[in-house]
Design a protein around this motif. Structure first.
Motif, mmCIF file in Angstrom:
data_model
loop_
_atom_site.group_PDB
_atom_site.id
_atom_site.type_symbol
_atom_site.label_atom_id
_atom_site.label_comp_id
_atom_site.label_asym_id
_atom_site.label_seq_id
_atom_site.Cartn_x
_atom_site.Cartn_y
_atom_site.Cartn_z
ATOM 1 N N LYS A 271 9.269 22.693 -13.208
ATOM 2 C CA LYS A 271 8.759 21.824 -13.788
ATOM 3 C C LYS A 271 8.873 20.131 -13.208
ATOM 4 O O LYS A 271 10.632 20.077 -12.946
ATOM 5 C CB LYS A 271 8.770 21.881 -15.447
ATOM 6 N N GLY A 272 7.879 19.454 -12.699
ATOM 7 C CA GLY A 272 8.337 17.875 -12.441
ATOM 8 C C GLY A 272 9.639 17.225 -13.338
ATOM 9 O O GLY A 272 8.487 17.520 -14.570
ATOM 10 N N ALA A 273 9.919 16.174 -12.513
ATOM 11 C CA ALA A 273 10.580 15.036 -13.660
ATOM 12 C C ALA A 273 9.583 13.702 -13.085
ATOM 13 O O ALA A 273 9.109 14.330 -12.888
ATOM 14 C CB ALA A 273 11.940 15.354 -13.357
ATOM 15 N N ALA A 274 10.153 13.168 -14.536
ATOM 16 C CA ALA A 274 9.382 12.236 -14.613
ATOM 17 C C ALA A 274 10.641 11.141 -13.780
ATOM 18 O O ALA A 274 11.285 10.118 -13.867
ATOM 19 C CB ALA A 274 10.216 11.489 -15.776
ATOM 20 N N TRP A 275 9.770 11.083 -12.555
ATOM 21 C CA TRP A 275 10.538 10.765 -11.125
ATOM 22 C C TRP A 275 11.167 8.405 -11.708
ATOM 23 O O TRP A 275 12.226 8.616 -11.212
ATOM 24 C CB TRP A 275 10.601 10.870 -10.147
ATOM 25 N N VAL B 209 0.718 -1.205 0.080
ATOM 26 C CA VAL B 209 0.726 -0.050 -0.095
ATOM 27 C C VAL B 209 1.111 1.409 -0.125
ATOM 28 O O VAL B 209 0.474 2.700 -0.483
ATOM 29 C CB VAL B 209 -0.995 0.056 1.610
ATOM 30 N N TRP B 210 1.986 1.409 1.087
ATOM 31 C CA TRP B 210 2.502 2.367 0.730
ATOM 32 C C TRP B 210 3.535 2.920 -0.541
ATOM 33 O O TRP B 210 3.610 4.010 -0.695
ATOM 34 C CB TRP B 210 4.377 2.125 1.727
ATOM 35 N N SER B 211 4.053 1.952 -1.396
ATOM 36 C CA SER B 211 4.526 1.769 -2.684
ATOM 37 C C SER B 211 3.317 2.559 -3.532
ATOM 38 O O SER B 211 4.504 3.105 -4.331
ATOM 39 C CB SER B 211 5.548 0.787 -2.784
ATOM 40 N N ILE B 212 2.314 1.717 -3.125
ATOM 41 C CA ILE B 212 1.388 2.345 -4.765
ATOM 42 C C ILE B 212 1.292 3.841 -4.188
ATOM 43 O O ILE B 212 1.030 4.375 -4.952
ATOM 44 C CB ILE B 212 0.007 1.242 -4.368
ATOM 45 N N VAL B 213 1.007 4.186 -2.754
ATOM 46 C CA VAL B 213 0.669 5.486 -2.801
ATOM 47 C C VAL B 213 1.496 6.215 -3.151
ATOM 48 O O VAL B 213 1.804 7.484 -4.150
ATOM 49 C CB VAL B 213 0.436 5.946 -1.482
ATOM 50 N N TRP B 214 3.013 5.978 -2.781
ATOM 51 C CA TRP B 214 4.002 6.953 -3.505
ATOM 52 C C TRP B 214 4.252 6.596 -5.128
ATOM 53 O O TRP B 214 5.088 7.168 -5.562
ATOM 54 C CB TRP B 214 5.399 6.788 -2.581
ATOM 55 N N SER C 178 0.110 13.870 -12.749
ATOM 56 C CA SER C 178 -0.900 13.883 -11.520
ATOM 57 C C SER C 178 0.070 13.468 -10.256
ATOM 58 O O SER C 178 -1.190 13.908 -9.535
ATOM 59 C CB SER C 178 -1.800 13.036 -12.535
ATOM 60 N N GLY C 179 0.957 13.737 -10.433
ATOM 61 C CA GLY C 179 1.951 13.091 -8.843
ATOM 62 C C GLY C 179 1.560 14.063 -8.344
ATOM 63 O O GLY C 179 1.866 15.114 -8.782
ATOM 64 N N LEU C 180 1.162 14.259 -6.986
ATOM 65 C CA LEU C 180 1.351 14.943 -6.441
ATOM 66 C C LEU C 180 2.814 15.901 -5.777
ATOM 67 O O LEU C 180 2.716 17.289 -6.046
ATOM 68 C CB LEU C 180 1.230 14.778 -4.880
ATOM 69 N N ILE C 181 3.835 15.137 -5.636
ATOM 70 C CA ILE C 181 4.948 15.807 -6.253
ATOM 71 C C ILE C 181 5.268 17.358 -7.436
ATOM 72 O O ILE C 181 5.877 18.083 -6.903
ATOM 73 C CB ILE C 181 5.780 14.844 -6.068
ATOM 74 N N ASN C 182 4.429 16.533 -7.907
ATOM 75 C CA ASN C 182 4.844 17.421 -9.615
ATOM 76 C C ASN C 182 3.952 18.927 -9.550
ATOM 77 O O ASN C 182 4.138 20.052 -10.533
ATOM 78 C CB ASN C 182 4.853 16.522 -11.076
ATOM 79 N N GLN C 183 2.624 18.153 -9.126
ATOM 80 C CA GLN C 183 1.749 19.000 -8.770
ATOM 81 C C GLN C 183 2.172 20.322 -7.734
ATOM 82 O O GLN C 183 1.603 21.463 -8.605
ATOM 83 C CB GLN C 183 0.467 18.310 -8.151
#
Length: 304
Positions: free
Chosen positions: A153-157, A127-132, A140-145
């Motif tokens: 501009k966020g990276a393709a982490w 669950v933790w890994s899916i959330v991250w 649409s990731g929270l970090i890039n948002q």
């Protein structure tokens, strides 16, 4: 006198005590044999065979180990595992120690913060890994948002060879740092107040007190956490499987994931078993090395 003692030991009471002792430890011995010794022996035998998951097997001796030595992907995977370990262990230990120093005080409401940091330890790894994974999503990731709020501009982490492993390392540290933090808090709270009072009388500041009193006294706990964290980092699998599946371009493929891939995707059980024993000996050697080096820096272990 010695003959009398020997005769007593051979009496019915002594034999009954021995039988009782064996009965008490028999569940542990049975579990140890069936769940550890037998599987290890079977895996060792499989590592000496060409053993497809389906079909017959053929004894090949040490050929699997020879193939590992010349397998370029193995050395890539081994390097990735070392990278993960060297990135995670210092980050985890230092962060856990810093948090322990902040949260070891007896302040009102401090338990809330300790609980908040420890909760991820009890959270399901999957669950933790899916959330991250979704937090690190490119669009649409929270970090890039959040970065977009500052016109960054966020990276393709998880799709960048340079950033994927650091992202997994950060995720793993935040997942497990709470356990080491709790161990450090317990160790710090056991340090004698008289040592701090003596340091204060000598005019030592907070920094000197930490390095000359606190840190030396908690080195046994530091040793324990380092050993546990190193072993855990070498066995990493869940985060890799969920977040990157070894990509991009094998940049996050680690030993346990490579073993799983060989065994359950390519059905090369013999080769996978050989890889498992390579990992076993790496863990064993590093643990023994740390055990020997403890005499140089762990408090009260110099004469052990």
């Amino acid at each position: 006198m010695n003959r009398k003692v020997k005769r007593r030991n051979k009496g019915p009471l002594a034999r009954e005590a021995q039988v009782t002792g064996w009965l008490f430890i028999s569940p542990m011995l049975l579990g140890f044999t069936l769940l550890l010794l037998f599987p290890m022996g079977k895996a060792l035998y499989m590592s000496l065979n060409d053993w497809p998951l389906l079909g017959g097997h053929r004894f090949v001796g040490l050929d699997n180990y020879k193939d590992i030595a010349v397998d370029p992907l193995f050395w890539k995977v081994f390097g990735n595992t070392a990278y993960f370990t060297l990135g995670l262990v210092p980050f985890n230990i230092v962060l856990a120690l810093m948090l322990a120093l902040l949260l070891s005080r007896s302040l009102k409401g401090i338990g809330i913060f300790r609980t908040a940091i420890f909760v991820p330890v009890m959270t399901s790894l999957i669950v933790w890994s899916i959330v991250w994974k979704y937090m690190f999503a490119t669009d649409s990731g929270l970090i890039n948002q959040l970065l977009m709020l500052f016109n960054i501009k966020g990276a393709a982490w998880l799709y960048d060879e340079r950033l994927a492993m650091p992202a997994v390392i950060v995720t793993s540290v935040l997942k497990n740092v709470g356990l080491n933090m709790v161990l450090f808090i317990a160790a710090i709270q056991q340090v004698s107040r008289s040592l701090y009072e003596a340091a204060e009388l000598d005019g030592a500041g907070k920094t000197k007190t930490f390095f000359n009193v606190t840190l030396p006294m908690i080195t046994p706990t530091v040793f324990l956490t380092v050993v546990m964290t190193v072993i855990g980092s070498l066995k990493v699998f869940g985060q890799i499987y969920v977040m990157t599946q070894g990509g991009p371009s094998n940049s996050t493929k680690v030993l346990v994931y490579y073993i799983w891939e060989k065994a359950f995707k390519l059905f090369q059980m013999g080769y996978a078993s050989a890889l498992a024993f390579v990992l076993f000996f790496v863990v064993l050697i590093l643990t023994l090395l740390q055990w020997q080096l403890r005499k140089r820096w762990v408090f009260n272990e110099g004469d052990a």
